[in-house]
Scaffold this motif. Structure first.
Motif, PDB file in Angstrom:
ATOM      1  N   MET A 373       0.825  -1.207   0.000  1.00  0.00           N
ATOM      2  CA  MET A 373       0.000   0.000   0.000  1.00  0.00           C
ATOM      3  C   MET A 373       0.862   1.262   0.000  1.00  0.00           C
ATOM      4  O   MET A 373       0.614   2.215  -0.745  1.00  0.00           O
ATOM      5  N   ALA A 374       1.887   1.228   0.851  1.00  0.00           N
ATOM      6  CA  ALA A 374       2.734   2.416   0.978  1.00  0.00           C
ATOM      7  C   ALA A 374       3.559   2.684  -0.272  1.00  0.00           C
ATOM      8  O   ALA A 374       3.946   3.827  -0.547  1.00  0.00           O
ATOM      9  N   LYS A 375       3.824   1.631  -1.034  1.00  0.00           N
ATOM     10  CA  LYS A 375       4.690   1.752  -2.215  1.00  0.00           C
ATOM     11  C   LYS A 375       4.127   2.749  -3.216  1.00  0.00           C
ATOM     12  O   LYS A 375       4.882   3.466  -3.890  1.00  0.00           O
ATOM     13  N   LYS A 376       2.776   2.849  -3.337  1.00  0.00           N
ATOM     14  CA  LYS A 376       2.168   3.788  -4.275  1.00  0.00           C
ATOM     15  C   LYS A 376       1.338   4.849  -3.546  1.00  0.00           C
ATOM     16  O   LYS A 376       0.488   5.499  -4.155  1.00  0.00           O
ATOM     17  N   ASN A 404      -4.329 -11.556  -2.631  1.00  0.00           N
ATOM     18  CA  ASN A 404      -4.330 -11.316  -4.075  1.00  0.00           C
ATOM     19  C   ASN A 404      -5.173 -10.103  -4.433  1.00  0.00           C
ATOM     20  O   ASN A 404      -4.775  -9.251  -5.242  1.00  0.00           O
ATOM     21  N   LEU A 405      -6.354  -9.992  -3.820  1.00  0.00           N
ATOM     22  CA  LEU A 405      -7.244  -8.871  -4.119  1.00  0.00           C
ATOM     23  C   LEU A 405      -6.662  -7.554  -3.623  1.00  0.00           C
ATOM     24  O   LEU A 405      -6.710  -6.526  -4.319  1.00  0.00           O
ATOM     25  N   LEU A 406      -6.098  -7.563  -2.399  1.00  0.00           N
ATOM     26  CA  LEU A 406      -5.491  -6.333  -1.880  1.00  0.00           C
ATOM     27  C   LEU A 406      -4.259  -5.945  -2.688  1.00  0.00           C
ATOM     28  O   LEU A 406      -4.015  -4.747  -2.934  1.00  0.00           O
ATOM     29  N   SER A 407      -3.481  -6.918  -3.146  1.00  0.00           N
ATOM     30  CA  SER A 407      -2.291  -6.624  -3.956  1.00  0.00           C
ATOM     31  C   SER A 407      -2.697  -6.000  -5.283  1.00  0.00           C
ATOM     32  O   SER A 407      -2.067  -5.036  -5.755  1.00  0.00           O
ATOM     33  N   ASN A 408      -3.751  -6.574  -5.907  1.00  0.00           N
ATOM     34  CA  ASN A 408      -4.219  -5.990  -7.161  1.00  0.00           C
ATOM     35  C   ASN A 408      -4.710  -4.562  -6.956  1.00  0.00           C
ATOM     36  O   ASN A 408      -4.453  -3.671  -7.765  1.00  0.00           O
ATOM     37  N   PHE A 412      -3.165  -1.287  -8.912  1.00  0.00           N
ATOM     38  CA  PHE A 412      -3.894  -0.491  -9.904  1.00  0.00           C
ATOM     39  C   PHE A 412      -4.468   0.800  -9.311  1.00  0.00           C
ATOM     40  O   PHE A 412      -5.349   1.408  -9.901  1.00  0.00           O
ATOM     41  N   CYS A 413      -3.990   1.183  -8.137  1.00  0.00           N
ATOM     42  CA  CYS A 413      -4.470   2.402  -7.496  1.00  0.00           C
ATOM     43  C   CYS A 413      -3.242   3.195  -7.026  1.00  0.00           C
ATOM     44  O   CYS A 413      -2.292   2.621  -6.480  1.00  0.00           O
ATOM     45  N   GLU A 414      -3.239   4.482  -7.213  1.00  0.00           N
ATOM     46  CA  GLU A 414      -2.096   5.314  -6.812  1.00  0.00           C
ATOM     47  C   GLU A 414      -2.609   6.537  -6.057  1.00  0.00           C
ATOM     48  O   GLU A 414      -3.502   7.242  -6.532  1.00  0.00           O
ATOM     49  N   ASN A 415      -2.036   6.719  -4.814  1.00  0.00           N
ATOM     50  CA  ASN A 415      -2.456   7.820  -3.943  1.00  0.00           C
ATOM     51  C   ASN A 415      -3.971   7.808  -3.742  1.00  0.00           C
ATOM     52  O   ASN A 415      -4.632   8.853  -3.734  1.00  0.00           O
ATOM     53  N   GLY A 416      -4.489   6.616  -3.553  1.00  0.00           N
ATOM     54  CA  GLY A 416      -5.935   6.462  -3.376  1.00  0.00           C
ATOM     55  C   GLY A 416      -6.250   5.733  -2.084  1.00  0.00           C
ATOM     56  O   GLY A 416      -5.424   5.643  -1.173  1.00  0.00           O
ATOM     57  N   THR A 417      -7.443   5.168  -2.045  1.00  0.00           N
ATOM     58  CA  THR A 417      -7.906   4.462  -0.852  1.00  0.00           C
ATOM     59  C   THR A 417      -8.331   3.040  -1.237  1.00  0.00           C
ATOM     60  O   THR A 417      -9.068   2.838  -2.205  1.00  0.00           O
ATOM     61  N   VAL A 418      -7.830   2.096  -0.448  1.00  0.00           N
ATOM     62  CA  VAL A 418      -8.231   0.693  -0.600  1.00  0.00           C
ATOM     63  C   VAL A 418      -8.971   0.299   0.683  1.00  0.00           C
ATOM     64  O   VAL A 418      -8.425   0.457   1.778  1.00  0.00           O
ATOM     65  N   THR A 419     -10.190  -0.212   0.514  1.00  0.00           N
ATOM     66  CA  THR A 419     -11.019  -0.540   1.670  1.00  0.00           C
ATOM     67  C   THR A 419     -11.255  -2.054   1.727  1.00  0.00           C
ATOM     68  O   THR A 419     -11.648  -2.670   0.727  1.00  0.00           O
TER      69      THR A 419
END
Length: 794
Positions: A373-376, A404-408, A412-419
């Motif tokens: 997550m922190a990488k992007k 797998n889902l969190l990695s994807n 495919f998301c940059e400076n965004g939010t993953v929930t």
């Protein structure tokens, strides 16, 4: 002849013939009288009314002018023969009505003799038979049209008497068999059947005839040249009215030789393709294993060199060694994915079930993906419900799916939010855990979603170049979800992000696992489920669909990909129901069904045929409990399985003074796995209740010593039996008050004349199942025409 002959009705119907005249004028037929030589004399009112001739016109031989000219000679010949011999005159001819229409008439006359035996008069009548003749002509025309149609259809058509004796065949039958038409009478139709099939065919056909139900079977017939071809035989009973007696049977034989050959070729081709695919998967699995060993060595040596370089101060080499290590680990990850995929395809992937706290696993997963997550520059938001509790499934595969889902999402998301949202819910009678992964990334277009879960495929080629990857991650995630009894879904909009939802049962049952060691079902899991189902089918898609549906419905599912494996699994697992296909490699479904019913330990397990082969008669003849055709209707499948749901130790008390019916009920209920107590009256039944409390009571109303009404009141008065379901099965005509009383004190009222034993068994299963699940007794009253007995309804 006497000088003063006696008066006869032919003498003009004078006063002495008043009664006869009244009779003549009231009849629908034309009544007339003539002299011995056939001459009309005197008044002929009936003839005059019909023909319109007056007395002057019909007197003498004038009456013959009303007969059709083409029929006069034949009528005269019949009259002369009757007159000469003094016998009955009987002929059909056409008679002109007063309006000019020619009507078909039946002429009938008898001689009236005097005391000396000489003919004094003839009394005759004409009866209009025009309607009957027209109907007969129409039927003749219909029969001719039917025969012409039947002779020109592709099938061999035939008709038989109610007892099954064939009385008519169309021309196709004679052309194929080489029989002469005259040979049909008394011929044994079995003579053209293959000797290996005749007994089965004969038994199935006459069983259908005895039951008055349609018949269907497939078997070979010998042609005129001695060769055999396969035919689908179908016959239906023809009744005079709905529910009436069978008047005849109409049947056809359809040549299905080509279809059977094509099905056989397709089965062989499918088997070859599956064998090739299996060999490919085996090769990939073996090769992947061989590649992992040297790669592990490369990673190990790279890590050692990194440590030595740091210790010796060779910092310039650290960057290159880190690249070697990173690329080797990436290759190892790819090989591991291919290995997982090949195991799934080869059906060698094992499931290891364990119980764990869901919240703890979710915390571990989130910690593991924080770096990604922190990488992007993405932010991970976790939303967990308070009631997640424990989960019994394969923890490793669950972790891999969610990671797998969190990695994807992170990729495919940059400076965004993953929930990540995790919740627990009850659906279809089971607890489910849902894992939602949502991101605010690039999203996908509808055409990209269509190939999202395909192996070695990504949304498009630009995605691969920009973000990397092989396209295996989501394919493996979907396969793991199915393996654990769940599924995965996705929604996405281009430029707005994506949302993946994984839904898994809280208590997983391995549904697609095929290992060398067949795992038995633990008693605790079996008791907590709706039952254990074994699905035997060589089509992976069919096994997958059935497994997913039944697992969702709360069943424990075991599968087998061929007949031999199915028999082995049945012996090891002892399922409650077996779903069986017909066309399979190594051992077809008919052979499996025969073996199951021939095994004393397995013969009682209900077998439901689930196939594209439409051979109901053969399936039932070999012992199948039900027969469903693909594509299966899921509601129908669930209804069938509910009939065979296990009711271990369930006890039914049947009370009826009809010993034959009591014996039949005992046989049906015991065959369904239910314990049965029987009593011939209410007093005897109450004595049994002092020692045992049944799960259901089945009672008649009209019985000696203590009738059903008194027995029901006594049952409801006892605390131990107050909540036991009661089903009334009676032929008594109930008054409205009696019916209302029964509705208050019983669960179902059934009519003996309207409910057969299979329907009764369904009712018993439903009520026993409800009681066993801790529910309240069911008060199920269907419309009067079907189930209630009230007033004059029986």
């Amino acid at each position: 002849m006497d000088s003063a002959p006696r008066q006869t009705p032919a003498d003009g119907f004078d006063d002495s013939g008043r009664e006869f005249r009244t009779l003549v004028e009231s009849t629908a037929a034309i009544v007339w009288s003539v002299t011995p030589d056939g001459v009309f004399s005197g008044e002929q009112p009936g003839w005059s009314r019909f023909t319109g001739q007056g007395e002057a016109e019909y007197s003498g031989w004038g009456w013959t002018n009303a007969i059709h000219p083409d029929d006069r000679e034949r009528s005269a010949k019949a009259w002369n023969e009757a007159n000469v011999g003094g016998t009955r005159y009987f002929v059909e001819h056409r008679l002109r009505r007063h309006d000019g229409e020619w009507r078909d008439m039946l002429a009938n006359a008898v001689p009236i003799r005097g005391v000396d035996g000489a003919v004094e008069r003839w009394i005759g009548s004409h009866t209009d038979i025009t309607a009957e003749r027209r109907l007969a002509a129409a039927l003749d025309e219909t029969n001719l049209q039917f025969a012409a149609l039947a002779d020109n259809i592709a099938q061999l058509a035939w008709m038989a008497r109610p007892d099954g004796t064939i009385v008519w065949c169309n021309r196709r039958w004679f052309d194929y068999t080489g029989w002469a038409p005259g040979r049909l009478e008394g011929a044994d139709w079995a003579s053209v059947h293959h000797p290996d099939h005749i007994e089965r065919v004969r038994g199935g056909f006459y069983a259908a005839v005895a039951a008055g139900r349609p018949w269907e079977d497939t078997f070979p017939l010998r042609a005129a040249d001695g060769s055999y071809r396969w035919f689908l035989a179908q016959a239906v009973p023809v009744r005079e009215a709905e529910g009436g007696e069978v008047q005849k049977w109409f049947g056809t034989h359809t040549d299905v030789t080509r279809q059977r050959a094509q099905e056989h070729e397709l089965a062989l081709a499918r088997e070859e393709a599956e064998n090739a695919n299996r060999a490919k998967s085996e090769f990939i699995a073996n090769m992947s294993h061989e590649l992992r060993t040297p790669l592990s060595a490369v990673i190990g040596y790279a890590e050692m060199l990194e440590e030595e370089a740091q210790e010796s101060g060779e910092t310039g080499m650290l960057g290159d060694l880190a690249k070697i290590n990173g690329n080797a680990r990436h290759l190892l990850s790819l090989i591991n994915n291919v290995l997982d995929l090949s195991k799934i395809e080869a059906e060698r992937m094992e499931v290891f079930l364990e119980t764990f706290a869901v919240s703890a696993v979710v915390a571990d997963i989130c910690a593991a993906v924080q770096v990604l997550m922190a990488k992007k520059g993405n932010r991970l938001v976790v939303e967990m419900a308070d009631d997640l509790g424990d989960m019994h499934t394969d923890q490793v595969k669950l972790r891999q799916c969610v990671i797998n889902l969190l990695s994807n999402a992170a990729k495919f998301c940059e400076n965004g939010t993953v929930t990540l949202e995790v919740r627990r819910a009850t659906d279809f009678g089971r607890d489910w855990l849902t894992f939602d992964v949502r991101d605010t990334g690039i999203g996908m277009a509808p055409e990209q979603l269509q190939k999202l879960f395909q192996r070695f495929a990504q949304a498009d080629s630009s995605t691969t170049r920009r973000f990397g990857g092989t396209g295996l991650g989501l394919a493996i995630t979907k396969a793991f979800c199915k393996l654990l009894g769940g599924d995965i879904a996705v929604t996405s909009r281009e430029g707005e992000g994506s949302a993946f939802t994984v839904k898994l049962p809280a208590i997983a049952t391995a549904t697609v696992v095929e290992t060398a060691i067949i795992k038995q079902v633990p008693a605790a899991e079996r008791a907590a489920s709706q039952g254990v189902v074994l699905a035997v089918d060589d089509d992976p898609s069919s096994r997958d669909l059935v497994s997913r549906f039944l697992t969702r419905e709360g069943f424990i599912v075991r599968t087998a990909s061929d007949g031999l494996s199915g028999l082995e699994t049945a012996r090891a697992v002892r399922p409650d129901v077996i779903l069986l296909d017909v066309t399979m490699p190594r051992m077809d479904g008919w052979s499996v069904l025969t073996a199951l019913k021939g095994d004393a330990e397995l013969s009682a397990i209900p077998v439901v045929m689930l196939t594209v082969i439409d051979q109901h008669s053969l399936g039932f003849a070999l012992g199948a409990s039900d027969y469903l055709l693909k594509p299966v209707q899921w509601g129908q499948l669930r209804k069938v399985l509910d009939r065979f749901a296990p009711n271990e130790n369930a006890l039914v008390l049947a009370v009826d003074d009809d010993r034959d019916l009591l014996a039949r009920m005992r046989g049906v209920l015991e065959k369904a796995g239910l314990g049965v107590l029987t009593a011939e009256n209410g007093r005897e039944a109450l004595a049994l209740l002092e020692t045992r409390t049944p799960d259901l009571i089945l009672t008649d109303l009209v019985m000696p010593e203590m009738d059903g009404f008194a027995f029901i009141r006594a049952v409801r008065a006892r605390p131990a039996t107050r909540g036991v379901p009661i089903v009334v099965l009676t032929s008594k005509n109930l008054s409205r008050q009696e019916f209302q009383d029964l509705r208050r004190d019983t669960d179902t009222v059934l009519s003996k004349r309207q409910v057969d034993l299979p329907d009764l068994l369904d009712e018993v299963r439903e009520l026993v199942g409800s009681r066993r699940q801790g529910g309240q007794p069911l008060h199920s009253f269907a419309p009067a025409a079907a189930r209630e007995t009230s007033g004059d309804v029986s």
